[in-house]
Each structure stands twice: as C-alpha cells, then as structure tokens.
Scaffold this active site. Structure first.
Site, mmCIF file in Angstrom:
data_model
loop_
_atom_site.group_PDB
_atom_site.id
_atom_site.type_symbol
_atom_site.label_atom_id
_atom_site.label_comp_id
_atom_site.label_asym_id
_atom_site.label_seq_id
_atom_site.Cartn_x
_atom_site.Cartn_y
_atom_site.Cartn_z
ATOM 1 N N CYS A 1 0.848 -1.197 0.000
ATOM 2 C CA CYS A 1 0.000 0.000 0.000
ATOM 3 C C CYS A 1 0.876 1.238 0.000
ATOM 4 C CB CYS A 1 -0.925 0.003 1.214
ATOM 5 S SG CYS A 1 -0.041 0.084 2.786
ATOM 6 N N CYS B 1 3.589 1.763 2.606
ATOM 7 C CA CYS B 1 4.872 1.081 2.375
ATOM 8 C C CYS B 1 5.806 1.970 1.553
ATOM 9 C CB CYS B 1 4.659 -0.240 1.637
ATOM 10 S SG CYS B 1 3.622 -1.430 2.504
ATOM 11 N N CYS C 1 44.829 -19.367 -15.109
ATOM 12 C CA CYS C 1 45.273 -19.562 -13.722
ATOM 13 C C CYS C 1 44.382 -18.763 -12.781
ATOM 14 C CB CYS C 1 46.733 -19.141 -13.545
ATOM 15 S SG CYS C 1 46.992 -17.363 -13.752
ATOM 16 N N CYS D 1 43.680 -15.034 -13.322
ATOM 17 C CA CYS D 1 42.636 -14.692 -14.304
ATOM 18 C C CYS D 1 41.263 -14.649 -13.638
ATOM 19 C CB CYS D 1 42.613 -15.713 -15.436
ATOM 20 S SG CYS D 1 44.155 -15.880 -16.352
ATOM 21 N N ASP E 1 14.685 -33.131 15.047
ATOM 22 C CA ASP E 1 13.245 -33.080 15.268
ATOM 23 C C ASP E 1 12.751 -34.528 15.354
ATOM 24 O OD1 ASP E 1 10.726 -31.802 15.465
ATOM 25 O OD2 ASP E 1 10.312 -32.356 13.390
ATOM 26 N N ASP F 1 12.112 -31.547 8.802
ATOM 27 C CA ASP F 1 11.485 -31.769 7.497
ATOM 28 C C ASP F 1 11.293 -30.483 6.704
ATOM 29 O OD1 ASP F 1 9.410 -30.526 8.807
ATOM 30 O OD2 ASP F 1 8.141 -32.306 8.941
ATOM 31 N N ASP G 1 9.534 -26.587 11.058
ATOM 32 C CA ASP G 1 10.767 -26.251 11.765
ATOM 33 C C ASP G 1 11.693 -25.387 10.902
ATOM 34 O OD1 ASP G 1 11.399 -28.230 9.974
ATOM 35 O OD2 ASP G 1 11.678 -29.767 11.501
#
Length: 802
Positions: free
Chosen positions: A16, A19, A83, A86, A495, A690, A694
C-alpha cells in the site's frame, strides 16, 4: 548535488501507499539523496552523491525495513582463463560494476555466477565487460552439451601438445648432452636446426601465452601467461642474440637456449592437458545425474500412443509408461499399479509399490506394470532437475577457505616477476659478477617454477568432487560455504516426528480377538485422526471386513462410544472404563502402564460393557536411526531431540535410539529459540527437520539439514538436503564435509609449500629451467589429482578416538 548518479531499483513486498512512503522517507533521510518510490511500478528512483553513497547502502536500507529488492542471477561460460590470477581479476572487475550484488568466478568449471539488479545492468553488459578483459564469455546455454564442448577443447589441447612435443623432442636431446655427456649427430647442435624447430613452438604453439599476457597487461593485470611468455622469450631471444654472434663470426660456440624455451612450452602444455583432463573428471557426478534423465515419453493423443521428445511434454499431458521404462517426468498415476525403483533418489534398492493417485518421480525406473499417469512437473521443475540445479550451484560456489588463495593470486605474478628481476640482479652483480648466462638461467627458472594455477585450483576442485560424491549418496550441499561450516558441527538437534520416527503411526501391540478388532476398526473408520487411520489399516491387513456404525459419539479427553450391529463399543482410557463401571484385570493394567511408559498411545476396548481388548499405537522409529545416532556419538558429536510431544513419549523414543538430551513440550515457534540457547553455550549446531514447521530453526542453526522425500530437494530453509529420509546420511554428510575440507587443506598446503620452497630453490640456481617448468606443470596436476581421490571416498565416519 553537483556530482550525482541515478539508480532505479525494483522493490518487492510493498502492499500500500504506507509502504512506499515509508521507504521514500527513510531513503531521503540519507544525506545528499533524493528518492522517489512509485507503488504502481514498484520502483525506487534514487539520485545520490556517489562519493558518499553506493547502491548497496540503499538496498540494505530497504531490506532493513522489511522489503526486498529484485535480484536476477545469470551464469556465464568463460574461456581463456589459465590460472587463479585470471579468475580473481574477472571476479574483482565484475564485483566493481554498478548493479552487481555479487559475482563469483570458478576456475575449475570455467563459469561465473552473477547476482545483479536488472534496473542497473544486464547480462550482455557483464559479457561485454569480461570480453574487454581479454576473455571469451557467453551466457550459459543449459541445452548445450557441456561434456562434448569440453571434450572438443581437450582434443584441441592434445593436438597442440603432440605437435609441440614432436618439434621439441630433438631439442630435448641437447639436454641429455649437457646432463650425461652423450654423443649426438652434429645436426642437433646446429643453430639453424634448433632455430627452425624452436620458432614455431615459440610463436605458433606458444602464441596463446603471448595473447594472454598482452590482454592481461593491457588491462592492468598479470597472470601465468605473463610468467611463461617472459621466461620463454628471455631464453629464445638470448638464443637469437647468440646465433647472430655466431653468424657474424663473433663466436664459434654460441650458448643457445632454444631447447629451454621449446621444452618449457611443451611441458607447460602437457601440464595443462593433464589438468584439463583431470578437471573434466571432477564433473562426472553431474554427468551421471544428467544421464539419468529419460530422453522421450509415450504420450496418449486421441487414443493413440505417440513417442515424443521429453522437452515437448507439458503439465497435464497423459503419459503411458511400460515395464522397464523410465518415468519421463514427475506425475501422478491415474490407472494401473506397479513397483518403481527409486534408488536413484533415495538409495533404497527395494522397489516401491505404486497405485492410483500415488506420486511418481521422473527418471525413476518402472519395474513390472504398465501405468497411465498425468504429468504434474516438467522441465526444470522436476525433482531430478532440482537435484542437478543444487549440485551445479554447490560445485560453482566458493568456500570461505578459498579467500586467502584468492587474495594472494591477485598479487602473485607481479611479486614473482619482481623476485625474478631481483634474482637476475643479485646473480649478475654478486654471485657471478659480469656473467650474463647464469643470471638469465636462474631468473627464467624463477619465472617458470612459480605456479598460481595450483592456488586457484586447490579449493574449487575439491568442492566439486566432494559435493558430487555426496550427491551420489543422496546428500545435497547447497554450496561450498556449507561444506566448510558442516565440518565444524559439534551438536546435532533432531526433530522427532518425521525425522527420528517415520511420521506415520502404526499399531505396535494388540491383545484381543478378530471380532473385537473388527468392531474397533469399524468405529474408527470415519475418523480422520492419524491413530484411527493406523487401526483401520491394521484391520485391513488382517483382511477383516468393516461394517457401518449405527451411532457414534466422541467423549472429549477420554475416547469414543459407538453402536455397531447391536453391539455397544467403548474405546478409550482408564477414566472412560471407570465411568462405565468396567474393571481392569491386573495384567491389562500393567500392559497399559508399560505401553504408556514406552511412549505409545494405548486404548482399552470394551464390547457390551465387558473388557475385550487393548491396543497400542505409536509412531515407529526409522530403520537405522539408532545406528546413525551411535555413529554421531562415535564422531564426538552431541545429539539432542527436539519435540512438541510430552516428556514421557519423548523420553521413550530417545531411549530407543540412544539420545541422552531431550527437549520436549516445545511449540514449533519455540524451536528456533532452543537452537539459540545451544549456540549461546558456544556450540556449533546443526538442526535436522522436514523443513515445514521447523523452517525457522533450520535457518537459525549453523547448518540446517532437511530430510527430503525425493520431490522436496530445494527446501529453502536448508543448507543440506538429505534425500530419502535415511538418518545414516547425516553422519555421512558430516564425514563428507570433513574429508573435503581435509583435502582442501592438503591442496593449499601443497600449493603454498610448492611455491614457498620452489621459488627460492630456483633463485639459488639449483634448478635448470626445464626442470622448473616440469615442476610447475605437474604442481597443478597434483592438486587436481589429489582432489579426484574424493571420488573414491567411502562415506564411513571415523570414531573421534580412532
């Protein structure tokens, strides 16, 4: 503002006018800044004094307010780098360009990855800037066969090497004369003969070194080409000088070094060929992943089966897969049943049974049934494409350990040229006053023994091979930084649900007859509770037929009450039984206590007010979980379990797998705070979960490890993704990290040690130039060869006390 610049930034996250006003106000508070933020176009236009501000400062200000700035990423193929000097120079120049957020250049893969702000610059400007530095660059074409391109380049190197070797071999005979006092035909010592052989080697075969040196010097840089061009030119043109003296009669015994310049170029080309050949092997893991992809698919069109190229498959297409064929893309089965070998994703060799509505993953093998499927993910969205993308990003990224080598590479060549010049002066004034040749030979040896290549290859080759080997085992590192950080981990937090356990409750114990089980499952079948699903599945496995309930009532906190075929059913805890005047025999009461102590959910079953059974349901521990945790303990790593379950259940699971530290009764949003507590104790913490509830904890941890299912390889919060959910891969991931970092340290030790020892030895005149050149050629080969040892590493963690 007298001296001003203007930049435009794409802003994300504005919803909006408040912001845009907030961002504009904050930017305009900066001195010598005039900013306008447009909510409609989602752009910020900023005029500023470049002496006081830069674009990154504005980006940081916007991000600090909670908004984003759009960044695009491009990958570029670069040729002509010889090398580390570069790659270091290109990287430095790119990072200084307006609009570039971050650029990394990988010498091993010959690629650059650039994050940039599209309103400030674009990919074409990046390519043009690299080309101005004297290198060829192009936007990476993912459809182009990189393997064949590198094979062609390798073939070209081999042809040049063979021609150079044929021309240099007769000159090499002269070295044997000096070393072993051998007799050779007079033709070999003829200056014209040596000149005719050495000149094409110097200016045709070796022209690449002059071109590389010129381009670098023109742009204010210096690389290995400068060292080779200066060193071989000194030997060649001194030989020309001696030859002219021979022609005008000033000497009858010219001191020629044509063999030195020609043999040096040949040896360096030989080293570069071996290096390129070895480097091509570092990408084998990626090549093997690419080879897993199906090439075509059988599509159903107007009732007919038609074979089409894989890139013509679209989401929603109906495909048919027959036994022995690869699943072409990710999708869902709509007809048929089969068993699918998913070992390429999960490492599990036993085929997985698949039925209608089950998900299938592209590039896995259909074993024994014809299925019809709908394509749900195609092209770059498939699981395999995501895996390849993760591996590519990891192999092209830089580890922090590389920074020192990058810094040194930038100054290496000028320092070596300075040392060579000093060597020449010391020899001609102090060691052999007035004698030109020994001073020339010593300074040439210094120039050609110095090797910036080994420094530049030490880290990226190990990262490439290490991450590739890990990927072959189902371990996906998101980048070199995470490979390095993982080896420091001393605490792992797991977990519980879906990580230590399978995340799917099953019946573990049942005492009662089939009729009781049939009535119990019928009562539970309409419930969506996971425990009810476990009971129903258990009854179906026993091939019991479920009927319909007449009445059903949930008793909050106690259980359920139902009527089935005129039978009254009660299922629940002690309180439910007591409220209905049903007494418990001692052995049933003891069993109930035992199950609860083991962390299981136990339920009593009464039919017509008579106790007829007891059933226990639990989320079972994964296979190998106990072994994995033992391996972590053997490595000296502390293991803790984090769960929202009650302490009794958590302790029971922890006891089964050998975990001592349990953090229970934790809400998902509290997990990150628990990680912080451990970090405040000075621990380096890895969080394993997973990636769903978490995610904040994965981000907060020093290393976030996500357990993927095969389709979830790009979990944003994770630094490492483990495919297939096997916990044994966690100690393997840590071991892979430790082995890779150990290999990098070996490479850096060799690269630094070689130069630190080799340059003084050459300066003392103890090495002939051709020996110095051979040593330089082999130094980078040895680094790449050492990194290739990681391809054969067995991911078996060592005990800390071993």
């Amino acid at each position: 503002m007298a001296n001003t610049k203007k930049t435009t930034l794409d802003i994300t996250g504005m919803t909006c006018a408040a912001c845009s006003n907030r961002i504009e106000k904050k930017l305009n508070k900066l001195d010598d800044v005039n900013a306008q933020v447009n909510l409609t176009t989602e752009k910020a236009t900023v005029e500023y004094n470049p002496d006081r501000h830069d674009v990154q400062e504005f980006i940081n200000t916007i991000q600090h307010l909670g908004y984003g700035v759009a960044v695009e990423t491009v990958e570029l193929d670069i040729t002509g780098m010889t090398c580390a000097a570069c790659s270091s120079r290109i990287e430095k120049v790119l990072n200084k360009m307006d609009g570039v957020q971050n650029a990394t250049v990988n010498l091993t893969t010959e690629q650059a990855k650039v994050d940039y702000y599209p309103e400030e610059t674009d990919a074409d400007k990046l390519v043009t800037r690299i080309q101005k530095l004297g290198y060829d660059a192009s936007i990476k074409d993912n459809n182009r066969d990189q393997t064949s391109r590198k094979a062609e380049a390798l073939q070209h190197k081999l042809i040049k090497l063979i021609i150079s070797a044929v021309l240099s071999l007769p000159l090499l005979m002269l070295m044997f004369v000096h070393l072993f006092n051998m007799h050779i035909p007079a033709l070999f010592t003829n200056p014209w003969f040596q000149f005719i052989l050495a000149t094409p080697v110097q200016f045709i075969i070796g022209w690449q070194f002059y071109v590389g040196a010129y381009k670098n010097l023109r742009n204010g840089g210096a690389n290995m080409d400068v060292l080779v061009a200066v060193g071989t030119s000194a030997a060649y043109f001194y030989s020309i000088y001696e030859m002219v003296r021979w022609l005008n009669g000033s000497t009858t015994q010219p001191h020629l070094y044509f063999e030195t310049s020609a043999v040096l170029i040949t040896l360096i080309l030989f080293g570069k060929y071996l290096e390129a050949r070895a480097k091509s092997q570092t990408t084998n893991a990626l090549g093997e992943l690419l080879s897993l992809q199906a090439k075509e698919a059988r599509i159903l069109k107007d009732g007919n089966e038609v074979m089409i190229p894989l890139n013509e498959v679209h989401v929603g297409d109906t495909l048919i897969v027959k036994p022995g064929e690869k699943i072409p893309v990710d999708g869902k089965i709509i007809k048929g049943m089969t068993a699918i070998d998913e070992s390429m994703l999960t490492g599990e060799s036993i085929p997985v049974e698949k039925n209608v509505d089950d998900t299938v993953i592209g590039s896995t093998m259909n074993k024994n049934g014809t299925i019809t499927m709908t394509a749900t993910k195609v092209g770059g969205d498939t699981a395999l494409a995501n895996i390849i993308k993760v591996v590519e990003e990891a192999q092209s990224s830089k580890a922090p350990i590389q920074r020192l080598a990058d810094i040194i590479s930038g100054y290496f060549v000028p320092i070596v040229v300075g040392i060579a010049l000093l060597t020449f002066i010391v020899w001609i004034t102090l060691v052999t006053p007035g004698t030109f040749e020994p001073a020339l030979v010593a300074s040439i040896s210094v120039l050609v023994i110095a090797c910036p290549c080994a420094l530049g290859l030490a880290t990226p080759t190990s990262i490439m091979v290490g991450t590739g080997r890990a990927a072959e085992n189902g371990i996906l590192f998101k980048g070199g930084e995470f490979v390095e950080r993982t080896h420091q981990i001393d605490t792992i937090v797991l977990d519980k649900t879906g990580t230590i356990t399978n995340g799917c409750p099953v019946v573990t114990d049942y005492h009662g007859d089939d009729q009781t089980l049939q009535l119990l499952a019928t009562a539970e079948k309409d419930s969506e509770h996971p425990l009810a699903e476990a009971i129903v599945n258990y009854a179906k496995e026993k091939q019991l037929t479920l009927t319909e309930t007449t009445t059903f009532k949930a008793v909050p906190g106690h259980g359920i009450e139902a009527t089935i075929d005129h039978h009254h059913i009660l299922v629940g805890n002690r309180k439910l039984m007591a409220d209905n005047d049903i007494s418990l025999p001692k052995h049933i009461s003891d069993d109930l206590t035992h199950y609860e102590r083991d962390g299981k959910t136990a339920m009593l079953i009464a039919v017509n007010y008579s106790l007829t059974g007891i059933i226990a349901v639990a989320d079972t521990v994964k296979d190998h979980a106990k072994d994995a945790i033992k391996q972590l303990h053997d490595m000296g790593i502390e293991v803790a379990m984090l769960t929202g379950d009650n302490k009794n259940t958590a302790q029971a699971i922890a006891k089964q797998v050998g975990i001592d530290t349990v953090i229970a009764d934790i809400l998902p949003e509290e997990k990150a705070a628990q990680i912080t507590k451990l970090q405040q104790q000075g621990k380096k913490v890895a969080m394993v979960g997973d990636g769903v509830n978490d995610a904040p904890a994965l981000v907060k941890a020093d290393i976030g490890i996500a357990i993927g299912t095969g389709t979830e390889v790009a979990i944003e919060a994770a630094d490492i993704t483990i495919l297939g959910g096997d916990l044994m891969l966690i100690p393997k991931a840590i071991y892979a990290s430790k082995a890779t970092i150990r290999n990098i340290r070996q490479n850096l030790f060799w690269a630094f040690g070689y130069n630190i020892a080799g340059i003084p030895i050459a300066a003392l005149g103890l090495l002939a130039p051709w020996v110095a050149g051979a040593a330089m050629a082999l130094s980078s080969v040895s680094v790449v060869t050492n990194a290739l040892r990681l391809k054969k590493m067995r991911l078996e963690p060592r005990r800390k006390d071993a």
